[in-house]
Design a protein around this motif. Structure first.
Motif, mmCIF file in Angstrom:
data_model
loop_
_atom_site.group_PDB
_atom_site.id
_atom_site.type_symbol
_atom_site.label_atom_id
_atom_site.label_comp_id
_atom_site.label_asym_id
_atom_site.label_seq_id
_atom_site.Cartn_x
_atom_site.Cartn_y
_atom_site.Cartn_z
ATOM 1 N N ALA A 1 1.091 0.299 6.471
ATOM 2 C CA ALA A 1 -0.154 0.080 5.730
ATOM 3 C C ALA A 1 -1.320 -0.181 6.680
ATOM 4 O O ALA A 1 -2.438 0.315 6.463
ATOM 5 C CB ALA A 1 0.009 -1.080 4.755
ATOM 6 N N ARG A 2 -1.081 -0.946 7.752
ATOM 7 C CA ARG A 2 -2.145 -1.222 8.725
ATOM 8 C C ARG A 2 -2.562 0.059 9.443
ATOM 9 O O ARG A 2 -3.756 0.283 9.691
ATOM 10 C CB ARG A 2 -1.670 -2.253 9.760
ATOM 11 N N ILE A 3 -1.578 0.871 9.791
ATOM 12 C CA ILE A 3 -1.884 2.103 10.512
ATOM 13 C C ILE A 3 -2.633 3.074 9.616
ATOM 14 O O ILE A 3 -3.598 3.721 10.042
ATOM 15 C CB ILE A 3 -0.589 2.736 11.059
ATOM 16 N N LEU A 4 -2.221 3.179 8.347
ATOM 17 C CA LEU A 4 -2.913 4.072 7.414
ATOM 18 C C LEU A 4 -4.389 3.709 7.292
ATOM 19 O O LEU A 4 -5.254 4.575 7.181
ATOM 20 C CB LEU A 4 -2.243 4.014 6.042
ATOM 21 N N ASP B 1 -13.355 8.709 -12.120
ATOM 22 C CA ASP B 1 -12.714 7.936 -13.187
ATOM 23 C C ASP B 1 -11.442 8.656 -13.632
ATOM 24 O O ASP B 1 -11.449 9.867 -13.894
ATOM 25 C CB ASP B 1 -13.661 7.795 -14.387
ATOM 26 N N GLY B 2 -10.383 7.909 -13.700
ATOM 27 C CA GLY B 2 -9.115 8.474 -14.143
ATOM 28 C C GLY B 2 -8.315 9.147 -13.047
ATOM 29 O O GLY B 2 -7.175 9.572 -13.273
ATOM 30 N N GLN B 3 -8.884 9.244 -11.821
ATOM 31 C CA GLN B 3 -8.146 9.883 -10.725
ATOM 32 C C GLN B 3 -7.130 8.914 -10.138
ATOM 33 O O GLN B 3 -7.483 7.824 -9.710
ATOM 34 C CB GLN B 3 -9.110 10.347 -9.629
ATOM 35 N N GLU B 4 -5.881 9.316 -10.099
ATOM 36 C CA GLU B 4 -4.812 8.449 -9.617
ATOM 37 C C GLU B 4 -4.163 8.971 -8.339
ATOM 38 O O GLU B 4 -3.243 8.356 -7.822
ATOM 39 C CB GLU B 4 -3.729 8.300 -10.700
ATOM 40 N N LYS B 5 -4.626 10.119 -7.848
ATOM 41 C CA LYS B 5 -3.991 10.718 -6.674
ATOM 42 C C LYS B 5 -5.013 10.951 -5.564
ATOM 43 O O LYS B 5 -6.196 11.180 -5.822
ATOM 44 C CB LYS B 5 -3.325 12.043 -7.052
ATOM 45 N N ILE B 6 -4.500 10.873 -4.341
ATOM 46 C CA ILE B 6 -5.281 11.213 -3.161
ATOM 47 C C ILE B 6 -4.923 12.652 -2.811
ATOM 48 O O ILE B 6 -3.791 12.943 -2.420
ATOM 49 C CB ILE B 6 -4.968 10.272 -1.983
ATOM 50 N N VAL C 1 4.801 9.395 4.032
ATOM 51 C CA VAL C 1 3.889 8.478 3.352
ATOM 52 C C VAL C 1 3.779 8.874 1.887
ATOM 53 O O VAL C 1 3.376 9.999 1.570
ATOM 54 C CB VAL C 1 2.494 8.507 4.012
ATOM 55 N N ARG C 2 4.118 7.970 1.013
ATOM 56 C CA ARG C 2 4.121 8.277 -0.427
ATOM 57 C C ARG C 2 2.854 7.818 -1.145
ATOM 58 O O ARG C 2 2.379 8.472 -2.062
ATOM 59 C CB ARG C 2 5.346 7.630 -1.087
ATOM 60 N N GLU C 3 2.326 6.662 -0.712
ATOM 61 C CA GLU C 3 1.154 6.144 -1.426
ATOM 62 C C GLU C 3 0.361 5.198 -0.545
ATOM 63 O O GLU C 3 0.829 4.758 0.494
ATOM 64 C CB GLU C 3 1.579 5.454 -2.715
ATOM 65 N N TYR C 4 -0.862 4.938 -0.955
ATOM 66 C CA TYR C 4 -1.736 3.986 -0.273
ATOM 67 C C TYR C 4 -2.533 3.244 -1.329
ATOM 68 O O TYR C 4 -3.193 3.868 -2.181
ATOM 69 C CB TYR C 4 -2.675 4.713 0.696
ATOM 70 N N GLN D 1 -1.095 13.821 -3.031
ATOM 71 C CA GLN D 1 -0.772 15.101 -3.652
ATOM 72 C C GLN D 1 -1.379 16.234 -2.836
ATOM 73 O O GLN D 1 -2.595 16.284 -2.633
ATOM 74 C CB GLN D 1 -1.310 15.163 -5.082
ATOM 75 N N SER D 2 -0.528 17.143 -2.342
ATOM 76 C CA SER D 2 -1.019 18.322 -1.645
ATOM 77 C C SER D 2 -1.630 19.296 -2.650
ATOM 78 O O SER D 2 -1.022 19.581 -3.692
ATOM 79 C CB SER D 2 0.110 19.014 -0.884
ATOM 80 N N VAL D 3 -2.810 19.823 -2.334
ATOM 81 C CA VAL D 3 -3.451 20.775 -3.245
ATOM 82 C C VAL D 3 -2.819 22.154 -3.139
ATOM 83 O O VAL D 3 -3.139 23.044 -3.935
ATOM 84 C CB VAL D 3 -4.961 20.876 -2.961
ATOM 85 N N ALA D 4 -1.942 22.352 -2.136
ATOM 86 C CA ALA D 4 -1.317 23.659 -1.936
ATOM 87 C C ALA D 4 0.144 23.676 -2.373
ATOM 88 O O ALA D 4 0.854 24.647 -2.111
ATOM 89 C CB ALA D 4 -1.422 24.064 -0.464
ATOM 90 N N LYS D 5 0.601 22.600 -3.012
ATOM 91 C CA LYS D 5 2.004 22.525 -3.397
ATOM 92 C C LYS D 5 2.128 22.113 -4.866
ATOM 93 O O LYS D 5 1.419 21.212 -5.331
ATOM 94 C CB LYS D 5 2.753 21.516 -2.518
#
Length: 624
Positions: free
Chosen positions: A393-396, A424-429, A471-474, A480-484
């Motif tokens: 988490a510190r490194i991220l 608003d409503g966005q839950e993914k990076i 890395v799963r979440e922050y 979420q990859s936009v290409a997958k």
């Protein structure tokens, strides 16, 4: 058969090339030869103290260690000697007659390209001895290893080879005599030598003594100690200033560039130790080397124990240089015992914490300085998200990215910046991994995100693919990859989304038939607004660049199952549907251009060009 008194040996190719460059190039700081020779002498003294822990007979009754420098004006010689560990004949041959270090070729290449290379870099490559030829047209080295009975003399004019002979009577340690060139008389002057020693070697933790001369220039029996001869890291911080730390840095780091930042700290209590750690300003040539030459040195009660980068720093912090001096480890500790030593584990954890503290402070309060650090070492720090889960988490928080809202070259976007701008409503990076920034900015996968004003992080380092697999979440937001896979966009209006595709979709089915098993499926795209097609990979598939890298390294992976997404509203697809005779060529073109836009490599680039030419020719035919 008795060995000849003197043997001539040829230098290996790299040494000969290096000496030629040293002797025939122009340098801005030629006095660094003295720093390098003093540094070598100090290393020899450190090694003697370490080996003498298990065999004090190596001192041979002389445990007062130091470095001596003397001048002979009549013979025009300058001699630097130490009573350290010394070298055997075989060590002289391997250490001085050859260079077996991975960075040497890169160093020579850089000098060759620069024409007038900066020889002050020479210490980075473990070949500092050769800097003597900057000012000398002949060098004589006499040495005897502690505990040995016979010494060795090495002599060379730096042109093609060297002479090696035995010496029956010599003191323990090493003496290097420089026969100075005619235009280098300044290095026979007492005041000049003192100035150089104070500038470069004042904090060498052994006394450096300079032989005095009388009024007629004759040497006396008096030796003046020129340097402070006190370990800088053991001195109180209030006694030191920035210049002290900067002057000490080349000695510990073998780096001619100034340090970017440093930490000096003393810990008292259950575990007592001092640490002095530096962040370099420039990446060394061996940063990617699996066995780098330098790291954080471990001392025990000011006695050097080891310099192995992985002992006190994890691999993702391998760029850190410095010293840790412990009062709690036993002086006779072996490298084997160090493997499972709790005290060392505690010190290592504290060093990592201190370095991360420093990086956090720079990133918060000295943005420009942190930007310089990130440009040199950011791709290495990213490895910590995989290697050091406890500090992930510190490194991220320290990572920097390009994004679709940053059209410059500087890497400035943080994950906190991104989250602060989420809709608003966005839950993914959302992110995209690809092999270049130019390709990322033109990727068709970004079109719907631009249309909706959703920011996407652009990742172009080879390590990014590995990082995002771990890395799963922050801060509670998943990546979420936009290409997958399928897209799940915030605020999507069901009426705006294309209808769910089935096998009965005639256009998709026709393209699928034309391409056969080259793609797993063809479907209408929710990503595309301007481009005719793109490739979508599975959630756990590698990017094209990573797949190709693994293949070249002899670790072929099964080809990913690709989905070709199409934009039926695009003019070229409209033309494609009207050109039944060339439909298969159009379908193949759709796939090829999608591969290229995805950063992939075409298996048949010639065929791609031929198809493009044929389609263009048909399009321009006035009979059509």
């Amino acid at each position: 058969m008795s060995e000849p008194k003197k043997q001539h040996h040829a230098f290996e190719a790299e040494v000969d090339q290096l000496l030629h460059l040293v002797a025939h190039s122009l340098y801005s700081h030629k006095e660094i030869f003295l720093r390098e020779l003093i540094s070598n002498a100090a290393d020899a003294l450190d090694r003697l103290r370490f080996e003498a822990l298990s065999d004090d007979g190596l001192y041979e009754g002389d445990s007062e260690l130091g470095i001596r420098i003397e001048v002979d004006e009549q013979d025009r010689t300058l001699t630097i000697s130490d009573n350290g560990i010394g070298m055997s004949r075989s060590e002289v041959t391997s250490n001085i007659g050859t260079i077996a270090r991975s960075g040497t070729r890169a160093f020579l290449k850089s000098l060759g390209e620069e024409k007038q290379g900066e020889v002050s870099q020479i210490g980075q490559f473990g070949v500092g001895f050769y800097s003597a030829f900057i000012v000398a047209d002949r060098v004589t080295l006499v040495t005897r290893r502690a505990g040995g009975k016979q010494g060795t003399c090495w002599e060379s004019d730096g042109r093609g080879g060297y002479d090696l002979s035995r010496v029956n009577s010599t003191s323990r340690g090493t003496s290097v005599t420089l026969h100075l060139k005619e235009d280098e008389s300044e290095f026979l002057e007492d005041y000049r030598l003192r100035e150089i020693i104070k500038r470069y070697s004042d904090h060498t933790p052994f006394p450096i003594r300079l032989r005095s001369h009388d009024d007629k220039g004759r040497p006396t029996d008096d030796w003046d100690t020129v340097n402070q001869a006190k370990a800088l890291w053991a001195r109180p911080k209030k006694e030191l200033n920035d210049e002290d730390y900067q002057e000490f840095y080349p000695h510990v780091a073998h780096d001619p560039n100034p340090p970017l930042a440093w930490i000096h700290h003393r810990v008292e209590g259950r575990n007592e130790y001092s640490l002095l750690l530096y962040l370099p300003s420039k990446a060394p040539f061996d940063l990617a080397d699996p066995n780098p030459q330098h790291g954080v040195k471990l001392y025990v009660q000011r006695v050097f124990i080891l310099d192995e980068p992985d002992k006190l720093m994890p691999r993702y912090l391998r760029f850190v240089r410095g010293i840790v001096d412990s009062n709690d480890l036993p002086l006779n500790i072996s490298r084997e015992l160090l493997q499972n030593n709790r005290t060392l584990d505690t010190i290592r954890s504290a060093c990592v914490r201190r370095v991360l503290d420093l990086l956090e402070d720079l990133s918060t309060n000295q943005e420009e300085t942190y930007g310089k650090f990130w440009a040199e070492f950011g791709h290495v720090l990213k490895e910590g998200t995989i290697e050091d889960i406890g500090n992930q988490a510190r490194i991220l928080k320290l990572l920097r990215f390009h994004s679709t809202q940053d059209d410059g070259d500087a890497l400035k976007v943080t994950l906190d910046d991104y989250i602060g701008r989420m809709q608003d409503g966005q839950e993914k990076i959302y992110y995209l991994t690809i092999d270049s920034l130019a390709a990322a900015r033109r990727s068709p996968h970004l079109e719907v995100f631009r249309q909706r004003g959703i920011e996407v992080l652009l990742m172009t380092d080879p390590v990014d693919e590995w990082v995002m697999d771990w890395v799963r979440e922050y801060e509670g937001k998943s990546f979420q990859s936009v290409a997958k896979g399928e897209l799940d966009l915030p605020g999507a209006d069901a009426e705006e989304e294309p209808e769910e595709e089935t096998d009965e979709d005639p256009l998709c089915a026709q393209i699928q038939e034309a391409l056969g098993d080259e793609v797993e499926a063809v479907r209408r795209s929710s990503r595309l607004t301007d481009s005719p097609s793109c490739l979508v990979r599975g959630e756990h598939d590698f990017s094209p660049a990573m797949w190709e890298l693994m293949r070249r390294q002899g670790q072929p992976l099964p080809k990913p199952k690709l989905v070709l997404e199409i934009n039926p509203d695009h003019a070229l697809l409209q033309r494609m549907q009207a050109d039944e005779a060339r439909f298969s060529e159009w379908a193949r073109w759709l796939l090829d251009q999608a591969v290229l836009a995805d950063g992939g490599v075409l298996e048949d680039p010639g065929g791609f060009v031929s198809r493009i030419n044929a389609l263009l020719a048909a399009s321009s035919d006035p009979r059509r």
